[in-house]
Write an enzyme that holds these catalytic residues in place. Structure first.
Site, PDB file in Angstrom:
ATOM      1  N   LYS A 289     -11.307  -5.024  -4.855  1.00 23.82           N
ATOM      2  CA  LYS A 289     -11.972  -3.846  -5.251  1.00 23.82           C
ATOM      3  C   LYS A 289     -10.911  -2.901  -6.153  1.00 23.82           C
ATOM      4  O   LYS A 289     -11.255  -2.256  -7.020  1.00 23.82           O
ATOM      5  CB  LYS A 289     -12.703  -3.164  -4.111  1.00 23.82           C
ATOM      6  CG  LYS A 289     -13.481  -1.989  -4.640  1.00 23.82           C
ATOM      7  CD  LYS A 289     -14.709  -1.781  -3.836  1.00 23.82           C
ATOM      8  CE  LYS A 289     -15.570  -0.791  -4.300  1.00 23.82           C
ATOM      9  NZ  LYS A 289     -16.840  -0.561  -3.830  1.00 23.82           N
TER      10      LYS A 289
ATOM     11  N   LYS B  92       0.909  -1.324  -0.032  1.00 25.56           N
ATOM     12  CA  LYS B  92       0.030   0.074   0.145  1.00 25.56           C
ATOM     13  C   LYS B  92       0.899   1.225   0.021  1.00 25.56           C
ATOM     14  O   LYS B  92       0.710   2.237  -0.513  1.00 25.56           O
ATOM     15  CB  LYS B  92      -0.956  -0.054   1.200  1.00 25.56           C
ATOM     16  CG  LYS B  92      -2.148  -0.995   1.191  1.00 25.56           C
ATOM     17  CD  LYS B  92      -3.049  -0.773   2.067  1.00 25.56           C
ATOM     18  CE  LYS B  92      -4.355  -1.872   2.269  1.00 25.56           C
ATOM     19  NZ  LYS B  92      -5.013  -1.593   3.727  1.00 25.56           N
TER      20      LYS B  92
ATOM     21  N   LYS C 170      -5.491 -11.697  -6.951  1.00 25.21           N
ATOM     22  CA  LYS C 170      -6.652 -11.967  -6.112  1.00 25.21           C
ATOM     23  C   LYS C 170      -7.686 -10.959  -6.297  1.00 25.21           C
ATOM     24  O   LYS C 170      -7.533  -9.928  -7.013  1.00 25.21           O
ATOM     25  CB  LYS C 170      -6.304 -11.832  -4.680  1.00 25.21           C
ATOM     26  CG  LYS C 170      -6.217 -10.565  -3.831  1.00 25.21           C
ATOM     27  CD  LYS C 170      -6.183 -10.575  -2.419  1.00 25.21           C
ATOM     28  CE  LYS C 170      -6.181  -9.195  -1.982  1.00 25.21           C
ATOM     29  NZ  LYS C 170      -6.524  -8.895  -0.618  1.00 25.21           N
TER      30      LYS C 170
HETATM   31  P1  AMP Z   1     -10.909  -6.549   2.992  1.00 21.27           P
HETATM   32  O1  AMP Z   1     -12.110  -6.133   1.769  1.00 21.27           O
HETATM   33  O2  AMP Z   1      -9.605  -6.456   2.500  1.00 21.27           O
HETATM   34  O3  AMP Z   1     -11.547  -5.927   4.066  1.00 21.27           O
HETATM   35  O4  AMP Z   1     -11.395  -8.108   3.267  1.00 21.27           O
HETATM   36  C1  AMP Z   1     -12.354  -8.748   3.764  1.00 21.27           C
HETATM   37  C2  AMP Z   1     -12.157 -10.216   3.947  1.00 21.27           C
HETATM   38  O5  AMP Z   1     -12.156 -10.923   2.801  1.00 21.27           O
HETATM   39  C3  AMP Z   1     -10.766 -10.631   4.622  1.00 21.27           C
HETATM   40  O6  AMP Z   1     -10.866 -11.625   5.522  1.00 21.27           O
HETATM   41  C4  AMP Z   1      -9.940 -11.072   3.596  1.00 21.27           C
HETATM   42  O7  AMP Z   1      -8.872 -11.847   3.884  1.00 21.27           O
HETATM   43  C5  AMP Z   1     -10.981 -11.656   2.527  1.00 21.27           C
HETATM   44  N1  AMP Z   1     -10.773 -11.262   1.206  1.00 21.27           N
HETATM   45  C6  AMP Z   1     -10.424 -10.224   0.395  1.00 21.27           C
HETATM   46  N2  AMP Z   1     -10.175 -10.483  -0.803  1.00 21.27           N
HETATM   47  C7  AMP Z   1     -10.333 -11.711  -0.844  1.00 21.27           C
HETATM   48  C8  AMP Z   1     -10.195 -12.739  -2.043  1.00 21.27           C
HETATM   49  N3  AMP Z   1     -10.015 -12.442  -3.428  1.00 21.27           N
HETATM   50  N4  AMP Z   1     -10.539 -14.216  -1.727  1.00 21.27           N
HETATM   51  C9  AMP Z   1     -10.441 -14.706  -0.576  1.00 21.27           C
HETATM   52  N5  AMP Z   1     -10.497 -13.874   0.414  1.00 21.27           N
HETATM   53  C10 AMP Z   1     -10.712 -12.566   0.504  1.00 21.27           C
END
Ligand code: AMP
Ligand code: TRP
Length: 338
Positions: free
Chosen positions: A196, A111, A193
């Site tokens: 967003k 980041k 992965k």
């Molecule tokens: P975040 O949107 O980064 O706050 O992620 C929220 C949750 O979703 C966290 O537990 C991440 O590890 C999981 N997560 C985010 N992107 C992925 C993905 N592409 N595959 C699996 N888990 C994800």
């Protein structure tokens, strides 16, 4: 009984990576454990943001979580900034976290590389995450694979604080990450992965027709040029993993046979996936539309979650302050209830 805590950034609507990697697991776990699920808006402000958009995305995230099946009768769903003890404990933890541990966090380096100017909050992000978890003395943290390093840091924080202020019987548990089989969902590009910030997502609340337009051009096994070529599901980076997440076991077996034996073309295979996704997602979308039309209800549920979370957080903070010699004299003397 082990306690569960997890957090998610208020990025607006969930995408199916968040849903499969984290939230679907939370929905299952709320039936087995005392659980806290937090929309982490203080984490979200460590990179550029617009206040009105943050407000809207926080509510939209709450709607996605509730529509996915988090049930306020079974778990506590709340917004981080409604419980000021999170930032209080984060400050305390900053004083016992070695700088080097923060500088080597992969997510920080990623980041930071994308920011014009790196603020201290971005570096300290995982300290706040440790505070989130430890405030509730949580043992288990259901997350996707990208959070494993942050969880290691939370254990270092717990260990350091215990060693200094509670050496005989550890006060804070050392929390463990709980991963699911769908711990890393690839984005529509089949490489990064799903995220967003990369723009390779399928939104949980996107209409089935939009989802189909996204699935249709997705890459499959590159060796399969024609329908009659045999394929290898293990080399199909998006569609096969999504079948494993959304389709019943018999269908997954059929996908394997029909891919290896060139029985189905990739489009047929995608159609079957699309139908199974639709079956799971449409009921969630219907609930989300209902919640969207009753914003006051959503706010009430979150406010109530905040109150319940805060009651637990206060108990932890009081014990922490006590052990550190940080007594709350003026507040108590003035008779102000925190
Ligand atoms: P975040 O949107 O980064 O706050 O992620 C929220 C949750 O979703 C966290 O537990 C991440 O590890 C999981 N997560 C985010 N992107 C992925 C993905 N592409 N595959 C699996 N888990 C994800
Ligand atoms: N850093 C997590 C993410 O990006 C969000 C998060 C903040 C979190 N606090 C947490 C996850 C506590 C689990 C526990 O996904």
């Amino acid at each position: 009984m082990p306690r569960i805590f997890s957090g998610i950034q208020p990025s607006g609507e969930l995408h199916i990576g968040n849903y499969l990697g984290a939230v679907k697991n939370w929905v299952a776990l709320q039936h087995q454990h005392e659980s806290f699920f937090c929309i982490v808006n203080y984490h979200a402000i460590t990179i550029a943001f617009a206040p009105d958009e943050l407000r809207r995305r926080t509510r939209d995230m709450a709607i996605s979580l509730l529509a996915s099946g988090l049930d306020p009768a079974r778990c506590v769903v709340f917004v981080q900034s409604d419980v000021p003890e999170h930032t209080e404990l984060a400050w305390i933890f900053n004083t016992i976290t070695p700088l080097g541990e923060l500088e080597r966090q992969v997510q920080f380096k990623d980041k930071a590389g994308r920011q014009e100017q790196v603020m201290a909050g971005l570096l300290n992000y995982p300290v706040l995450q440790a505070a989130d978890i430890l405030l509730y003395l949580a043992d288990i943290v259901p997350v996707g694979e990208d959070q494993v390093q942050h969880l290691e840091l939370s254990r270092v924080v717990a260990r350091n604080w215990n060693a200094r202020f509670s050496p005989d019987t550890p006060f804070f548990p050392e929390p463990q990450a709980k991963l699911t089989p769908t711990r890393r969902i690839a984005g529509l590009d089949g490489q990064a992965k799903m995220s967003k910030s990369i723009g390779n997502t399928i939104g949980l609340l996107e209409p089935p027709a939009v989802i189909w337009d996204k699935l249709r051009p997705v890459v499959t096994d590159p060796a399969r040029q024609r329908k009659t070529d045999a394929g290898d599901p293990e080399k199909c980076p998006v569609i096969y993993p999504l079948h494993k997440a959304f389709s019943p076991a018999e269908t997954v077996t059929q996908v394997e046979t029909n891919c290896r034996g060139a029985g189905w073309g990739c489009i047929e295979c995608k159609k079957v996936l699309h139908a199974n996704m639709e079956a799971e997602l449409v009921p969630i979308q219907v609930r989300a539309a209902e919640l969207h039309s009753t914003p006051a209800l959503v706010d009430d549920l979150l406010a109530d979650g905040g109150r319940r979370a805060r009651a637990v957080a206060r108990t932890t903070i009081d014990a922490v302050r006590d052990r550190m010699g940080l007594d709350a004299r003026s507040v108590r003397a003035a008779g102000v209830t925190p």
